[in-house]
Scaffold this active site. Sequence first.
Site, short mmCIF file in Angstrom:
data_model
loop_
_atom_site.label_atom_id
_atom_site.label_comp_id
_atom_site.label_asym_id
_atom_site.label_seq_id
_atom_site.Cartn_x
_atom_site.Cartn_y
_atom_site.Cartn_z
N ARG A 100 12.11 -14.49 -8.25
CA ARG A 100 11.08 -13.86 -9.34
C ARG A 100 10.96 -14.92 -10.73
NH1 ARG A 100 9.70 -10.78 -13.76
NH2 ARG A 100 8.12 -9.16 -13.31
N LYS A 149 -10.78 -11.48 -3.99
CA LYS A 149 -10.38 -10.36 -3.19
C LYS A 149 -8.67 -10.50 -3.23
CE LYS A 149 -11.52 -7.94 0.94
NZ LYS A 149 -11.85 -6.64 0.44
N1 PLP Z 1 -16.17 -4.18 -3.28
C1 PLP Z 1 -14.86 -3.81 -3.18
C2 PLP Z 1 -14.21 -3.54 -4.48
C3 PLP Z 1 -14.39 -3.97 -2.00
O1 PLP Z 1 -12.99 -3.60 -1.85
C4 PLP Z 1 -14.97 -3.93 -0.84
C5 PLP Z 1 -14.26 -4.04 0.65
O2 PLP Z 1 -13.11 -4.10 0.89
C6 PLP Z 1 -16.51 -4.35 -0.84
C7 PLP Z 1 -16.88 -4.31 -1.90
C8 PLP Z 1 -17.18 -4.73 0.39
O3 PLP Z 1 -16.86 -5.88 0.86
P1 PLP Z 1 -17.03 -6.31 2.51
O4 PLP Z 1 -18.63 -5.96 3.02
O5 PLP Z 1 -16.84 -7.82 2.66
O6 PLP Z 1 -16.23 -5.49 3.35
#
Ligand code: PLP
Length: 291
Positions: A100, A149
């Site tokens: 860590r 993401k």
């Molecule tokens: N916005 C957020 C915060 C999300 O977590 C997601 C999907 O998990 C989306 C939008 C929609 O993204 P997608 O259409 O690629 O699933």
Amino acid sequence: MSRIAYVNGRYVPHKDAAVSIDDRAFLFADGIYEVIEIYDGALIDEALHLERLQRSARELRLNLQVRPGALRLIFRELVARNKVIDGHVYLQITRGAARRDHVFPKSGTPCGIVAFAHSASRAAAEAKAHKGVSVISLPDIRWKRPDIKTVSLLPNVLARQQAKEAGAYEAWLIDEQGFVTEGSASNAWIVEPSGCIVTRAASPAILRGVTRTRLFEIIAHESFAAKGLKVEERSFTLAQAQAAQEAFITGATSLVLPVTAIDGQKIGSGAPGPVALALRAALHCFAPASR
Ligand code: PLP
């Protein structure tokens, strides 16, 4: 049938799947993920999801060490081994396991790769869409890069839980200027009385959803243009959403899901709107499905 997961190069029974406590996603949420819909045994919009994964990795300076082709094989293996007809595949890639330290581990540290697939009922999802869902609004307290993401989803988790406790399905997040950014796990859309379909512009403030991207193509298609529908990327307030003719959310798990109430205020007639339902029905006609 026992479920099979993929963990760092091996297919293992889901109940035995485990990662190191030194994994940086466990310690720091230092990892990225994708969720891809499986429809009729095929992966929907896989290429766009893999492109976004690469972008997320670049933004975090995370060396993926795995080619898209290898990931495609893992997805297919999981679909086959778990006999998924309709459902989702989840992929998570982390900066690996190391003692860590906030600083990145030394280069060459293998990244952590975990993937699993599960089935979901198409009938239940359709029933939910034809009933519609309600949403509540909450302040957007996320960091300034929700366009990446990452598995760092604590504010999203808290928002979704609060929605559930309020009897709603989703929470729409409101920025400091009073505009809706997106849902806790979905993009947010409204249909104005003029027929204009509005969603927040892509920026660091929202995740650029794959379903959102696909919807732009669908709305531009002549069959929708002929109905006088067009799409605009701009911010809207909660009050504008509540005054809209329709509202809906999009995502790989929700697809296109009509919103019938926001903070207890009925949207339009209070029933799922025709635009949202038509877009939902069109989605699988347009989105590439790969096997
Ligand atoms: N916005 C957020 C915060 C999300 O977590 C997601 C999907 O998990 C989306 C939008 C929609 O993204 P997608 O259409 O690629 O699933």
